[in-house]
Scaffold this active site. Structure first.
Site, PDB file in Angstrom:
ATOM      1  N   LYS B 100       0.859  -1.186   0.000  1.00  0.00           N
ATOM      2  CA  LYS B 100       0.000   0.000   0.000  1.00  0.00           C
ATOM      3  C   LYS B 100       0.897   1.238   0.000  1.00  0.00           C
ATOM      4  CE  LYS B 100      -3.932   1.887   2.690  1.00  0.00           C
ATOM      5  NZ  LYS B 100      -4.794   1.654   3.870  1.00  0.00           N
ATOM      6  N   SER B 175      -9.675   1.820   3.017  1.00  0.00           N
ATOM      7  CA  SER B 175      -8.792   2.585   2.149  1.00  0.00           C
ATOM      8  C   SER B 175      -7.772   1.726   1.386  1.00  0.00           C
ATOM      9  CB  SER B 175      -8.022   3.610   2.985  1.00  0.00           C
ATOM     10  OG  SER B 175      -7.187   2.946   3.909  1.00  0.00           O
ATOM     11  N   SER B 199      -9.888  -0.640   7.097  1.00  0.00           N
ATOM     12  CA  SER B 199      -9.282  -0.397   5.785  1.00  0.00           C
ATOM     13  C   SER B 199      -8.630  -1.603   5.123  1.00  0.00           C
ATOM     14  CB  SER B 199      -8.262   0.733   5.872  1.00  0.00           C
ATOM     15  OG  SER B 199      -8.915   1.977   5.890  1.00  0.00           O
TER      16      SER B 199
END
Lengths: 478, 508
Positions: B100, B175, B199
């Site tokens: 990420k 996210s 997330s």
């Protein structure tokens, strides 16, 4: 209208850089004077993703300071984030301590103008230092070497009432912190800085006047001058019918005046909250007791002990304990030579004199305590006399080395051979018949002159006691 | 021993066809076996994945940055090591994973999908990255996310949204939407995400992959760009529970660089996944509040089916209460935003990233931050700064911390009655792009079932448990007590084994 006399009310916030190997929250060296931005890492630069880890030694030193100053130590204390934007602050928040500082209360005894006074402390907390802004012709830069250095903040109650008292407090505080090995308190390196809170009020009044804050003082003399100016300014304003504005002021050392820092009209909201990246600092009773057992002897106690243990006059003990390095040096010499009186004489006269002349710290002297002790021994055993000893000391001060080797190599040993001295005495009497006959006729002082002549003939190496005996014998006194 | 028997997916079986087939349709486990048997090389795998990214990611936008050259070079190094007869460094040796965009890897961009970090490259490795590198894993690329991990749809990326591989009109969740979509679309076998309020789990659920939020303190946060420091955890998104266990085992464990990382030994997670045919003696709690009004009917059906499936394996189902659940979202949006308002203060244009010049530092700050941050990030920083202001601190931040304690007590009480909790991950399956953008509160409520786990600091797993009639994945959430990742992975594995792993590849 205006009262005839005013008194000042002064409180200090003293920032002290701790003597640790590494910074407060990372492994970067805590050191002064390196090339800009060479002592930095992701943590003290506040790079994205970096996390702080608390330096245990910084916590220990702060607790030691608290114990030395009689504070209460919080068993559980906490770090907090203090938010404000400034280019020298890498994270735009400072990790500090808000409502659970390491140390609470405490106080310090000071002496100013012949009177003693106890200055109460509010608290001592630990926080990280910020970087240093540098301004060039058209640009600015920031050196982050200092960012994250461990900084201890000592806050006093408004118990000081004159520039002299403020000065005395700072000197006494510095002495204790240096004694405790907590900080070098080197003012040139910015180890100790302070903010001053100052107000005035009619003498005898118990209400507090409006205070001003003078930020970032880094010399004791500056503190004294700034306070002298600011107290006078406030009194003049009040006498002239004006009012004091609560504000932050800056001391301009060249102008010898404080001026308003034109801070923005709004008050800062630092939005303190507990630092989520650091666990609370928990100290066990046992841990604190271990540290308490390690506390160094403070100057006042050491002075009393020197009087008691070494039978020194109080004045001498005071001189010897004023500086921890000097006191340690004296004790090492005294223990090594077994003659505290001689050690005290040497340190107070010769050692402190040359240090003063050279502007040198005791820590840098080349004459080791062992060497000085040996030198004292040489005098005691009459291997050399005092004038020779002073020569040897001067040589040691220049180059270091071992006094016994020096005496042997340079042939400085005292002449203690009675027949050799007798021959010199005969020479002296023959060369100076006048003083010889004076002495025979009862003028005792003439003997000193003749001893001096023997010393001269021996190039300073004769044992003066043996010279006196030889002269007396030859002049028929014995 | 291969479990490549799932009829639902389009995985080509048989290593002989490799690398002609779609390699990421195979798990880390299976790729590792192929490497061990010499059926293919690391270079083959990386090249096939780079081809897959080139072919598919124009439609998905899961990646913000692909480390093509470095990944190929690392793959060749791994191949040379293997050819020289060196034993594998770990089960991940020579295998690619994605990061990420908020996890620091030396030399790579780490922009958190924000304009304010334009041009910034990390100068150091996050602890998890250092551990992946030491294990021989290859860092394939950086995945899209909501800016600074603030969002539940990946629509808050400054560089455009990621799309759900199962329906490109829909969001992948967030996210960590890029990580979930990349795994689901078979562009990488596994990826790291971060989970502050759901997330990892919610995008895993929306994209039909496995996602694990470890216990707070299980995985070092050093190098993870902080959103909310007391809630953030890094965790894996993967094809199945075994891969998730392998990645977790690699990244977990104490770290001297993170004082909140706990010194608890890392167990053998894979061992916990063996012999999951029966779950006798296991008590599974079903929180009433997690099956309340607002829960999509198809989601509820799939999760209850999963519970029944586990009961059929011998587990006992018990109803429990988590009474403070309704306060979790409000509590979270005070604590998380308060922490974020200070964590994001460092992005000021002084030292790195985007800068808009100004006449003085104040003007530079204002201009830089106005231009650099997106609206959701600004909204949260303002909310957080307000919650910490003098005069409001007690009413908001302090009270939120007290409610947080009550929520933690809810879970402690529940775990006195059961071993794990089971519920939905999110109240709905993947929603349409733009559907909730105009209503931040509706978007915040998307996380109502995941946020309590972060507030309590415990661990939870999202594991696929079904599909909607329209074919959208549905995830079940298995919540465990602190440091019981092995237990929740085991139950996830039992579900996978009993139901089939729902691993299918979306057609792209």
């Amino acid at each position: 209208m205006s009262p005839s006399a005013f008194e000042a009310v002064i409180g200090l916030e003293v920032h002290v850089q701790l003597r640790t190997e590494t910074k407060l929250f990372c492994a970067c060296p805590n050191r002064f004077g390196a090339e800009p931005n060479t002592l930095v890492c992701p943590v003290c630069l506040g790079l994205p993703g970096a996390l702080p880890v608390a330096n245990r030694e910084a916590i220990r030193l702060t607790v030691m300071a608290g114990l030395l100053l009689g504070c209460e130590i919080h068993r559980i204390s906490r770090f907090d984030r203090k938010s404000y934007f400034y280019p020298d602050m890498p994270k735009n928040f400072q990790i500090s301590q808000y409502d659970r500082p390491l140390c609470l209360g405490g106080g310090l005894e000071i002496e100013a103008g012949g009177t003693h006074k106890r200055v109460r402390l509010t608290r001592i907390h630990l926080e990280e230092d910020v970087g240093k802004s540098l301004h060039f012709e058209t640009t600015s830069g920031v050196d982050f070497n200092r960012a994250g250095a461990p900084l201890m903040e000592i806050v006093t109650e408004p118990d000081l009432s004159s520039p002299d008292e403020a000065m005395a407090f700072l000197l006494a505080l510095k002495q204790i912190l240096v004694y405790g090995g907590i900080s070098d308190c080197n003012l040139e390196q910015g180890n100790l800085r302070c903010d001053i809170n100052c107000s005035v009020r009619p003498a005898g009044s118990s209400a507090l006047g409006v205070k001003t804050e003078i930020k970032n003082m880094n010399t004791f003399k500056g503190v004294h001058r700034a306070l002298t100016y600011e107290i006078d300014r406030q009194i003049r304003v009040l006498r002239g019918g004006g009012t004091i504005r609560q504000e932050t002021r800056r001391w301009d050392d060249d102008a010898g005046a404080t001026d308003s820092m034109r801070s923005k009209e709004y008050a800062h909201d630092y939005r303190y909250f507990p630092e989520p990246d650091l666990l609370p600092v928990e100290l066990t009773e046992a841990q604190i007791e271990t540290w308490r057992a390690d506390l160094p002897e403070l100057p006042a106690a050491r002075r009393a002990r020197f009087v008691r243990e070494y039978h020194l006059p109080d004045y001498d003990a005071g001189v010897l304990t004023a500086d921890k390095g000097v006191a340690d040096y004296f004790e090492a010499v005294a223990r090594s030579c077994g003659n505290p009186k001689a050690a005290s004489n040497w340190v107070m006269t010769d050692v402190l004199r040359v240090l003063g002349e050279q502007g040198m710290e005791i820590g840098h002297i080349r004459v080791t305590p062992e060497a000085l002790a040996k030198l004292i021994g040489l005098v005691e055993r009459r291997v050399i006399n005092m004038p020779t000893a002073r020569e040897v000391f001067a040589a040691l001060f220049e180059h270091g080395g071992d006094p016994e080797t020096l005496v042997r190599e340079r042939g400085l040993g005292q002449v203690s051979d009675a027949s050799a001295i007798d021959a010199l005495a005969a020479q002296a009497i023959e060369a100076h018949p006048g003083p010889a006959s004076d002495y025979r006729n009862g003028k005792a002082a003439a003997l000193q002159f003749l001893i001096g002549q023997v010393m001269k003939l021996s190039r300073g190496k004769a044992d003066p006691r043996l010279a006196a005996e030889a002269l007396k014998r030859r002049l028929g006194i014995n | 021993m291969s479990r490549r028997s799932d009829g639902q997916n389009a995985i080509a079986s048989g290593a002989a066809e490799f690398p002609m087939s779609d390699p990421a349709a195979i798990s880390l486990y299976e790729l590792g076996e192929s490497l061990a048997h010499g059926d293919c090389s690391s270079t083959d795998i990386v090249q096939a994945l780079l081809d897959a990214i080139a072919r598919k990611d124009g439609r998905i936008h899961a990646f913000l940055h692909v480390n093509a050259e470095e990944a190929l070079s690392e793959a060749r190094t791994a191949d040379r090591r293997r050819a020289a007869g060196e034993p594998p460094r770990s089960p991940l040796d020579g295998l690619p994973v994605a990061l990420k965009d908020n996890i620091s890897a030396r030399g790579q961009p780490c922009g958190c999908a924000s304009r304010i970090l334009d041009g910034y490259r990390a100068t150091y490795d996050a602890t998890v990255v250092a551990r992946l590198r030491a294990a021989g894993a290859i860092l394939l690329g950086r995945t899209n996310m909501d800016e600074f991990a603030m969002g539940s749809s990946t629509e808050n990326s400054a560089f455009g949204p990621t799309r759900n591989p199962w329906d490109t009109d829909r969001v992948p969740g967030g996210s960590s939407g890029g990580s979930a979509a990349a795994v689901a679309a078979h562009m990488v076998p596994a990826a790291l995400g971060s989970d502050t309020g759901g997330s990892i789990r919610q995008p895993a659920s929306f994209c039909g992959v496995v996602g694990l939020k470890p216990t707070y303190g299980r995985v070092s946060r050093y190098g993870l760009v902080a959103f909310a420091s007391s809630l953030d955890q890094i965790g894996p998104l993967a094809c199945d529970t075994r891969d998730a266990a392998r990645v977790l085992a690699t990244i977990a464990g104490p770290d001297p660089m993170d004082g909140t990382c706990v010194d608890v030994p890392v167990p053998d997670y894979e061992a916990a996944l063996r012999d999951v045919e029966r779950l006798d003696g296991l008590r599974i709690g079903l929180p009433r509040e997690y099956f309340a009004a607002g829960l999509d009917a198809e989601v509820e059906r799939a999760v209850r089916d999963a519970a029944d499936c586990l009961a059929a394996l011998g587990a006992e189902l018990v109803e429990v209460n988590l009474p403070h659940t309704p306060y979790a979202v409000a509590t979270y949006y005070l604590i998380a935003t308060a922490e974020a308002s200070t964590n994001l203060a460092r992005f000021d244009g002084v030292r790195y990233g985007h800068r808009v010049e100004g006449a003085d530092p104040i003007e530079m700050y204002l201009r830089t931050r106005a231009a650099g941050f997106g609206p959701e990030v600004k909204r949260r920083m303002i909310l957080g700064a307000f919650a910490l202001s003098t005069g409001y601190y007690d009413a908001y931040y302090l009270r939120a911390q007290k409610v947080r304690t009550l929520i933690r007590h809810d879970f402690e009480a529940a775990f006195a009655r059961c071993d794990v909790l089971l519920g939905p991950v999110a109240p709905t399956p993947a929603f349409r792009l733009g559907e909730k953008l105009a209503d931040p509160l509706a978007m915040y409520l998307e996380d109502i079932l995941t946020i309590p786990v972060n507030l309590a600091g415990i661990c939870a797993l999202a594991v696929p448990c079904g599909r909607t009639a329209a074919g959208l994945p549905i995830g079940a959430q298995i919540i465990g007590p602190a440091f019981e990742e092995g237990r929740i992975l085991r139950i996830g594995a039992a579900l996978e084994q009993a139901r089939g792993p729902f691993r299918g590849a979306p057609t792209l």
